[in-house]
Scaffold this active site. Structure first.
Site, PDB file in Angstrom:
ATOM      1  N   LEU A   1       2.712   1.589   8.650  1.00  0.00           N
ATOM      2  CA  LEU A   1       2.064   0.458   9.323  1.00  0.00           C
ATOM      3  C   LEU A   1       1.663   0.786  10.761  1.00  0.00           C
ATOM      4  O   LEU A   1       1.837  -0.026  11.667  1.00  0.00           O
ATOM      5  CB  LEU A   1       2.950  -0.787   9.264  1.00  0.00           C
ATOM      6  CG  LEU A   1       2.872  -1.564   7.945  1.00  0.00           C
ATOM      7  CD1 LEU A   1       3.740  -2.804   7.989  1.00  0.00           C
ATOM      8  CD2 LEU A   1       1.436  -1.949   7.614  1.00  0.00           C
TER       9      LEU A   1
ATOM     10  N   ALA B   1       1.319  14.251  -3.717  1.00  0.00           N
ATOM     11  CA  ALA B   1       2.446  14.908  -4.377  1.00  0.00           C
ATOM     12  C   ALA B   1       1.992  15.586  -5.661  1.00  0.00           C
ATOM     13  O   ALA B   1       1.428  14.950  -6.546  1.00  0.00           O
ATOM     14  CB  ALA B   1       3.545  13.893  -4.678  1.00  0.00           C
TER      15      ALA B   1
ATOM     16  N   PRO C   1       0.124  12.317   2.270  1.00  0.00           N
ATOM     17  CA  PRO C   1      -0.084  12.422   0.820  1.00  0.00           C
ATOM     18  C   PRO C   1      -0.094  11.036   0.178  1.00  0.00           C
ATOM     19  O   PRO C   1       0.755  10.198   0.494  1.00  0.00           O
ATOM     20  CB  PRO C   1       1.129  13.229   0.337  1.00  0.00           C
ATOM     21  CG  PRO C   1       1.680  13.879   1.560  1.00  0.00           C
ATOM     22  CD  PRO C   1       1.358  12.984   2.703  1.00  0.00           C
TER      23      PRO C   1
ATOM     24  N   CYS D   1      -0.478   9.392  -3.709  1.00  0.00           N
ATOM     25  CA  CYS D   1      -0.658   9.570  -5.148  1.00  0.00           C
ATOM     26  C   CYS D   1      -1.853   8.758  -5.636  1.00  0.00           C
ATOM     27  O   CYS D   1      -2.013   7.593  -5.283  1.00  0.00           O
ATOM     28  CB  CYS D   1       0.602   9.139  -5.888  1.00  0.00           C
ATOM     29  SG  CYS D   1       2.003  10.241  -5.662  1.00  0.00           S
TER      30      CYS D   1
ATOM     31  N   TYR E   1      12.795  10.062  -4.856  1.00  0.00           N
ATOM     32  CA  TYR E   1      12.543  11.091  -5.853  1.00  0.00           C
ATOM     33  C   TYR E   1      13.676  12.122  -5.833  1.00  0.00           C
ATOM     34  O   TYR E   1      14.664  11.949  -5.138  1.00  0.00           O
ATOM     35  CB  TYR E   1      11.156  11.689  -5.649  1.00  0.00           C
ATOM     36  CG  TYR E   1      10.073  10.635  -5.768  1.00  0.00           C
ATOM     37  CD1 TYR E   1      10.005   9.816  -6.897  1.00  0.00           C
ATOM     38  CD2 TYR E   1       9.156  10.406  -4.748  1.00  0.00           C
ATOM     39  CE1 TYR E   1       9.050   8.814  -7.009  1.00  0.00           C
ATOM     40  CE2 TYR E   1       8.200   9.402  -4.855  1.00  0.00           C
ATOM     41  CZ  TYR E   1       8.156   8.613  -5.989  1.00  0.00           C
ATOM     42  OH  TYR E   1       7.219   7.614  -6.095  1.00  0.00           O
TER      43      TYR E   1
ATOM     44  N   ARG F   1       9.213  16.046   4.047  1.00  0.00           N
ATOM     45  CA  ARG F   1       9.120  14.581   4.135  1.00  0.00           C
ATOM     46  C   ARG F   1      10.473  14.014   3.743  1.00  0.00           C
ATOM     47  O   ARG F   1      11.014  14.346   2.688  1.00  0.00           O
ATOM     48  CB  ARG F   1       8.033  14.073   3.178  1.00  0.00           C
ATOM     49  CG  ARG F   1       7.816  12.550   3.170  1.00  0.00           C
ATOM     50  CD  ARG F   1       7.010  12.100   4.356  1.00  0.00           C
ATOM     51  NE  ARG F   1       6.636  10.688   4.281  1.00  0.00           N
ATOM     52  CZ  ARG F   1       5.466  10.235   3.832  1.00  0.00           C
ATOM     53  NH1 ARG F   1       4.562  11.072   3.341  1.00  0.00           N
ATOM     54  NH2 ARG F   1       5.194   8.947   3.849  1.00  0.00           N
TER      55      ARG F   1
ATOM     56  N   ARG G   1      -2.367   4.320   3.539  1.00  0.00           N
ATOM     57  CA  ARG G   1      -3.200   3.198   3.090  1.00  0.00           C
ATOM     58  C   ARG G   1      -4.274   2.844   4.125  1.00  0.00           C
ATOM     59  O   ARG G   1      -5.395   2.481   3.768  1.00  0.00           O
ATOM     60  CB  ARG G   1      -2.319   1.979   2.801  1.00  0.00           C
ATOM     61  CG  ARG G   1      -1.393   2.160   1.610  1.00  0.00           C
ATOM     62  CD  ARG G   1      -0.455   0.962   1.483  1.00  0.00           C
ATOM     63  NE  ARG G   1       0.415   1.055   0.321  1.00  0.00           N
ATOM     64  CZ  ARG G   1       1.596   1.674   0.319  1.00  0.00           C
ATOM     65  NH1 ARG G   1       2.034   2.258   1.427  1.00  0.00           N
ATOM     66  NH2 ARG G   1       2.331   1.700  -0.763  1.00  0.00           N
TER      67      ARG G   1
END
Length: 365
Positions: free
Chosen positions: A301, A57, A23, A25, A182, A230, A324
């Site tokens: 990574l 999310a 996921p 954002c 969160y 997660r 990413r």
């Protein structure tokens, strides 16, 4: 055969390969509603050849958004907007699609990252945040309201309602977000949770809300569809949440029927000190994998195909998630399959792009 490109089953959902699009954002929604950006973004990721795509999310209530531009799944309008996007994605891709359900807690009410991500006052479009305890994330943030038991019950119900909406949308999987500082992570960590009731203090009490929400979501989401979680394996702060506690949580979740654990780290405190580098979170996933009998997803990574393959072959994790790296190279699975001598599915409209040196890369059946 490449381990990365062997099938795996999460609950009763079988994936063609072990590559997950994590996921991410996008901060591009309109009052929680998916937009044309999501249609473009999810559409091209759905053509990547990955085994699973997890939608970013989605806040279970407006106050649970990180930014005013966050995706939501809390009412008929947000459900309909996401449904319209998914309809178009599914028209051209068979990829299983899940969604991450989330509440930002004290890290809500911030600006989008490309404008600095600073806390937003109500006059700037922000709102009153909430948390386990009245402790702000940054000293410059407004103090969050400590959640009452009544508000905790409302948030639990919001997760339930969003999970029901996710099923109505035909989503294949739900991931409960208990990472990155969160709300659920805030309850887990002793750094942010200083409550003195049944939701604070002992590890058992700090895990209570995450387990309750998982249990409720698992109950309303169809049994043949997986529900995973997660987590942040560690706060990277002394005296905070750590991997030993993450192992205890993972065992408790597995006992409740959790389909997988998706292992990330950090995000709870500005005091975190992270030694970032290739595989920097994989050791946490490896320790959790030794302790549970459900699949474990490693992320962070992991950028090279042989790197991902080695993680799986050495049994440090069962699946690999990219975020990413997938934005940078939306055809990463194609390139990984070519490098590792595997095959994968690609849309027929793209079959002609198959390079001569890797003929047979695409399954054309």
């Amino acid at each position: 055969m490449s381990k990365l490109f062997t099938p795996i089953t999460l609950g009763k959902l079988t994936l063609d390969n072990r590559i997950t699009i994590a996921p991410m954002c996008q901060y591009s929604a309109d009052l929680g509603k998916a937009t044309a950006w999501h249609r473009i973004h999810l559409g091209h990721l759905a053509l990547s050849g990955a085994g699973l795509l997890i939608v970013e999310a989605a806040a279970v209530e407006p106050e649970g958004r990180i930014t005013p531009q966050d995706l939501g799944l809390w009412d008929d309008e947000t459900e309909q907007a996401l449904g319209d996007v998914l309809k178009d994605v599914r028209q051209y891709s068979p990829i299983p699609v899940g969604i991450q359900l989330a509440h930002a807690g004290r890290k809500a009410s911030t600006d989008v990252p490309w404008r600095g991500g600073n806390f937003l006052q109500p006059a700037e479009g922000g709102w009153q945040t909430s948390a386990p305890s009245a402790l702000p994330y940054n000293e410059s943030d407004d103090t969050p309201a400590a959640l009452t038991k009544a508000r905790i019950d409302e948030i639990k119900q919001a997760f339930i309602d969003s999970a029901i909406r996710a099923d109505r949308l035909g989503l294949d999987l739900v991931e409960v977000h208990a990472a990155h500082g969160y709300l659920l992570h805030e309850f887990l960590s002793p750094l942010s949770n200083q409550r003195e009731d049944e939701y604070g203090g002992s590890l058992e009490n700090r895990m209570r809300l995450t387990l309750e929400i998982f249990r409720e979501v698992r109950q309303v989401f169809p049994a043949d569809k997986p529900v995973g979680v997660r987590i942040s394996a560690t706060d990277w702060v002394e005296g905070g949440w750590d991997n030993e506690q993450s192992i205890a949580l993972s065992k408790a979740l597995a006992a409740e029927g959790c389909a997988y654990i998706h292992v990330s780290s950090g995000g709870l405190s500005p005091a975190q000190k992270i030694d970032v580098g290739p595989n920097y979170q994989v050791s946490f996933a490896a320790e959790i994998k030794k302790s549970v009998d459900i699949p474990v997803i490693a992320v962070g990574l992991i950028t090279e195909p042989k790197q991902a393959e080695a993680i799986l072959v050495s049994e440090q994790a069962d699946m690999i998630a990219l975020a990413r790296g997938m934005l940078y190279d939306p055809r990463w699975p194609w390139h990984a399959a070519a490098e590792l001598g595997a095959k994968l599915h690609a849309p027929e409209q793209y079959w002609r792009c198959e390079p001569h040196e890797v003929k047979g890369l695409f399954n054309q059946d």
